[in-house]
Motif scaffolding. Structure first.
Motif, PDB file in Angstrom:
ATOM      1  N   GLY A 111      25.935  80.871  71.572  1.00  0.00           N
ATOM      2  CA  GLY A 111      25.489  80.966  72.959  1.00  0.00           C
ATOM      3  C   GLY A 111      24.154  80.309  73.223  1.00  0.00           C
ATOM      4  O   GLY A 111      23.415  80.720  74.122  1.00  0.00           O
ATOM      5  N   GLY A 112      23.801  79.289  72.418  1.00  0.00           N
ATOM      6  CA  GLY A 112      22.532  78.594  72.595  1.00  0.00           C
ATOM      7  C   GLY A 112      21.382  79.230  71.847  1.00  0.00           C
ATOM      8  O   GLY A 112      20.291  78.675  71.808  1.00  0.00           O
ATOM      9  N   ALA A 113      21.616  80.392  71.240  1.00  0.00           N
ATOM     10  CA  ALA A 113      20.560  81.087  70.501  1.00  0.00           C
ATOM     11  C   ALA A 113      20.518  80.599  69.058  1.00  0.00           C
ATOM     12  O   ALA A 113      21.327  79.775  68.629  1.00  0.00           O
ATOM     13  N   ASP A 114      19.555  81.137  68.296  1.00  0.00           N
ATOM     14  CA  ASP A 114      19.456  80.788  66.886  1.00  0.00           C
ATOM     15  C   ASP A 114      20.725  81.184  66.145  1.00  0.00           C
ATOM     16  O   ASP A 114      21.355  82.199  66.453  1.00  0.00           O
ATOM     17  N   GLY A 115      21.066  80.415  65.134  1.00  0.00           N
ATOM     18  CA  GLY A 115      22.241  80.697  64.315  1.00  0.00           C
ATOM     19  C   GLY A 115      22.667  79.440  63.584  1.00  0.00           C
ATOM     20  O   GLY A 115      22.055  78.378  63.719  1.00  0.00           O
ATOM     21  N   ALA A 116      23.721  79.566  62.807  1.00  0.00           N
ATOM     22  CA  ALA A 116      24.201  78.438  62.019  1.00  0.00           C
ATOM     23  C   ALA A 116      25.722  78.440  61.973  1.00  0.00           C
ATOM     24  O   ALA A 116      26.366  79.467  62.191  1.00  0.00           O
ATOM     25  N   ILE A 117      26.265  77.274  61.679  1.00  0.00           N
ATOM     26  CA  ILE A 117      27.702  77.142  61.443  1.00  0.00           C
ATOM     27  C   ILE A 117      27.905  76.333  60.177  1.00  0.00           C
ATOM     28  O   ILE A 117      27.088  75.477  59.825  1.00  0.00           O
ATOM     29  N   LEU A 118      28.987  76.628  59.493  1.00  0.00           N
ATOM     30  CA  LEU A 118      29.463  75.774  58.415  1.00  0.00           C
ATOM     31  C   LEU A 118      30.839  75.292  58.841  1.00  0.00           C
ATOM     32  O   LEU A 118      31.755  76.098  59.013  1.00  0.00           O
ATOM     33  N   ILE A 119      30.961  73.991  59.050  1.00  0.00           N
ATOM     34  CA  ILE A 119      32.217  73.406  59.501  1.00  0.00           C
ATOM     35  C   ILE A 119      32.994  72.927  58.278  1.00  0.00           C
ATOM     36  O   ILE A 119      32.501  72.125  57.484  1.00  0.00           O
ATOM     37  N   LEU A 120      34.207  73.437  58.131  1.00  0.00           N
ATOM     38  CA  LEU A 120      35.101  73.030  57.049  1.00  0.00           C
ATOM     39  C   LEU A 120      36.342  72.401  57.669  1.00  0.00           C
ATOM     40  O   LEU A 120      37.248  73.092  58.139  1.00  0.00           O
ATOM     41  N   GLY A 121      36.363  71.102  57.712  1.00  0.00           N
ATOM     42  CA  GLY A 121      37.504  70.365  58.235  1.00  0.00           C
ATOM     43  C   GLY A 121      37.837  69.242  57.271  1.00  0.00           C
ATOM     44  O   GLY A 121      37.853  69.451  56.065  1.00  0.00           O
ATOM     45  N   THR A 122      38.094  68.054  57.799  1.00  0.00           N
ATOM     46  CA  THR A 122      38.264  66.898  56.928  1.00  0.00           C
ATOM     47  C   THR A 122      37.006  66.702  56.087  1.00  0.00           C
ATOM     48  O   THR A 122      37.068  66.391  54.900  1.00  0.00           O
ATOM     49  N   GLY A 123      35.841  66.895  56.715  1.00  0.00           N
ATOM     50  CA  GLY A 123      34.562  66.879  56.020  1.00  0.00           C
ATOM     51  C   GLY A 123      33.929  68.257  56.071  1.00  0.00           C
ATOM     52  O   GLY A 123      34.558  69.233  56.494  1.00  0.00           O
ATOM     53  N   SER A 124      32.672  68.344  55.656  1.00  0.00           N
ATOM     54  CA  SER A 124      31.941  69.614  55.743  1.00  0.00           C
ATOM     55  C   SER A 124      30.489  69.335  56.082  1.00  0.00           C
ATOM     56  O   SER A 124      29.912  68.341  55.629  1.00  0.00           O
ATOM     57  N   ALA A 252      38.773  76.408  57.665  1.00  0.00           N
ATOM     58  CA  ALA A 252      38.058  77.674  57.512  1.00  0.00           C
ATOM     59  C   ALA A 252      38.972  78.897  57.400  1.00  0.00           C
ATOM     60  O   ALA A 252      38.759  79.746  56.523  1.00  0.00           O
ATOM     61  N   PRO A 253      40.006  79.050  58.259  1.00  0.00           N
ATOM     62  CA  PRO A 253      40.837  80.252  58.155  1.00  0.00           C
ATOM     63  C   PRO A 253      41.551  80.394  56.810  1.00  0.00           C
ATOM     64  O   PRO A 253      41.778  81.515  56.348  1.00  0.00           O
ATOM     65  N   ARG A 254      41.867  79.275  56.177  1.00  0.00           N
ATOM     66  CA  ARG A 254      42.575  79.340  54.902  1.00  0.00           C
ATOM     67  C   ARG A 254      41.609  79.540  53.733  1.00  0.00           C
ATOM     68  O   ARG A 254      42.000  80.071  52.685  1.00  0.00           O
ATOM     69  N   MET A 255      40.386  79.102  53.893  1.00  0.00           N
ATOM     70  CA  MET A 255      39.396  79.271  52.838  1.00  0.00           C
ATOM     71  C   MET A 255      38.758  80.652  52.840  1.00  0.00           C
ATOM     72  O   MET A 255      38.393  81.184  51.787  1.00  0.00           O
ATOM     73  N   GLN A 256      38.629  81.250  54.012  1.00  0.00           N
ATOM     74  CA  GLN A 256      37.896  82.518  54.097  1.00  0.00           C
ATOM     75  C   GLN A 256      38.445  83.609  53.177  1.00  0.00           C
ATOM     76  O   GLN A 256      37.656  84.336  52.550  1.00  0.00           O
ATOM     77  N   PRO A 257      39.773  83.767  53.034  1.00  0.00           N
ATOM     78  CA  PRO A 257      40.267  84.812  52.125  1.00  0.00           C
ATOM     79  C   PRO A 257      39.889  84.607  50.661  1.00  0.00           C
ATOM     80  O   PRO A 257      39.972  85.549  49.865  1.00  0.00           O
ATOM     81  N   TRP A 258      39.475  83.401  50.285  1.00  0.00           N
ATOM     82  CA  TRP A 258      39.090  83.113  48.914  1.00  0.00           C
ATOM     83  C   TRP A 258      37.620  83.424  48.648  1.00  0.00           C
ATOM     84  O   TRP A 258      37.177  83.425  47.494  1.00  0.00           O
ATOM     85  N   LEU A 259      36.848  83.662  49.703  1.00  0.00           N
ATOM     86  CA  LEU A 259      35.427  83.955  49.551  1.00  0.00           C
ATOM     87  C   LEU A 259      35.219  85.391  49.093  1.00  0.00           C
ATOM     88  O   LEU A 259      36.058  86.260  49.308  1.00  0.00           O
ATOM     89  N   ARG A 260      34.057  85.650  48.488  1.00  0.00           N
ATOM     90  CA  ARG A 260      33.721  87.007  48.080  1.00  0.00           C
ATOM     91  C   ARG A 260      33.578  87.906  49.304  1.00  0.00           C
ATOM     92  O   ARG A 260      33.159  87.460  50.371  1.00  0.00           O
ATOM     93  N   ALA A 261      33.909  89.171  49.122  1.00  0.00           N
ATOM     94  CA  ALA A 261      33.860  90.126  50.235  1.00  0.00           C
ATOM     95  C   ALA A 261      32.458  90.205  50.833  1.00  0.00           C
ATOM     96  O   ALA A 261      32.291  90.274  52.060  1.00  0.00           O
ATOM     97  N   ARG A 262      31.425  90.157  49.997  1.00  0.00           N
ATOM     98  CA  ARG A 262      30.054  90.261  50.515  1.00  0.00           C
ATOM     99  C   ARG A 262      29.671  89.025  51.324  1.00  0.00           C
ATOM    100  O   ARG A 262      28.859  89.107  52.257  1.00  0.00           O
ATOM    101  N   THR A 263      30.254  87.870  50.959  1.00  0.00           N
ATOM    102  CA  THR A 263      30.002  86.654  51.734  1.00  0.00           C
ATOM    103  C   THR A 263      30.636  86.770  53.114  1.00  0.00           C
ATOM    104  O   THR A 263      29.998  86.481  54.131  1.00  0.00           O
TER     105      THR A 263
END
Length: 289
Positions: A111-124, A252-263
């Motif tokens: 929403g224009g505020a501070d934050g970050a994204i990690l984009i996982l597509g063809t590239g990252s 991203a939706p397919r990778m997320q289940p492989w990440l650690r729960a705390r992540t």
């Protein structure tokens, strides 16, 4: 009355959204590839086409078009000389603001505020905003960068598949599925690689994920290696001062289940999409800094 036009111009497609001052969507547009690498003339033609589509759908008159404030996020505009060249693009609008596609995606996600994204597509790539300061992490281009991306998965799949053909490693359903595209012929695979783009390599990513989920040993090793890079990306994002991080992109939706729960527990759901960010860039609502 003011109108706001947001455009998300990426490597795969270009989208536009036109809204009235009250936020009502009055027009949309859709086009093909629109990053800076395709050349300035084709880029301009695509941006004009999706703009014209949205304006036609809204039925705006010429004086109303002149009141449009536009924000455009364009992949590849950090390349030398591109931003300067954009100043010569002629649009009949009150104003046009340009940024990268990752920049507007991050604006929209928070929403224009501070934050970050990690984009996982063809590239990252990671895009970060901390106390109004914007910067990227990674995203230098394939094959030197783009860790954890679809293209990186495809490159690893090709390497393993060719080793299996040589007999240097045991063949698996994944390696056979990859080499089947080339008739299990090493020469044909090499000829394909000579001209292959990141998108071409990325086309193997769903195959890798399918076989990893089916417990194929090679596919699992590829995905687990990618996960290590993704985990480190996310750790770095928070180490650099981000308070929120959202995972975006087709992979991203397919990778997320492989990440650690705390992540996963530390991730935030995006508040909006890249077009929402482009509209913020244009000046709608909270003006992007």
């Amino acid at each position: 009355m003011s109108y706001f036009l947001g455009i998300d111009a990426g490597g795969s497609n270009c989208r536009a959204r036109l809204i009235a001052a009250d936020g009502t969507v009055i027009g949309t547009g859709q086009g093909g590839t629109a990053n800076a690498r395709i050349g300035l003339e084709p880029l301009y033609a695509t941006l004009r086409a999706v703009s014209d589509q949205s304006i036609a759908e809204a039925g705006l008159a010429r004086d109303q078009v002149a009141a449009i404030r536009a924000g455009m996020g364009i992949a590849g505009i950090s390349r030398p000389g591109v931003r300067d060249a954009l100043a010569d693009f002629a649009f009949p609008f009150a104003s046009v603001a340009y940024e990268t596609d990752a920049f507007i995606a991050n604006l929209g996600a928070h929403g224009g505020a501070d934050g970050a994204i990690l984009i996982l597509g063809t590239g990252s790539i990671a895009q970060v905003r901390v106390e109004g300061r914007d910067f990227t992490i990674g995203g230098y281009g394939f094959p030197i960068s783009d860790e954890g991306s679809g293209a990186a998965l495809g490159l690893s799949a090709m390497r393993h598949a060719l080793r299996a053909l040589d007999g240097r490693t045991r063949a698996t359903p994944l390696s056979r599925a990859v080499t089947e595209r080339f008739g299990h012929d090493t020469a044909r695979a090499i000829a394909w690689m000579d001209a292959a783009s990141p998108k071409d390599y990325g086309s193997f990513a769903p195959l890798v994920m399918d076989h990893a989920e089916a417990d194929d040993a090679i596919a699992r090793s590829i995905v687990e290696d990618a996960v290590q890079h993704i985990e480190r990306f996310i750790e770095t994002i928070f180490e650099r001062g981000a308070t929120r991080c959202a995972l975006l992109g087709g992979l991203a939706p397919r990778m997320q289940p492989w990440l650690r729960a705390r992540t996963v527990a530390g991730l935030s759901a995006p508040m909006g999409d890249a077009l929402d960010g482009a509209l913020l860039l244009a000046g709608y609502g909270r003006t992007a800094r």
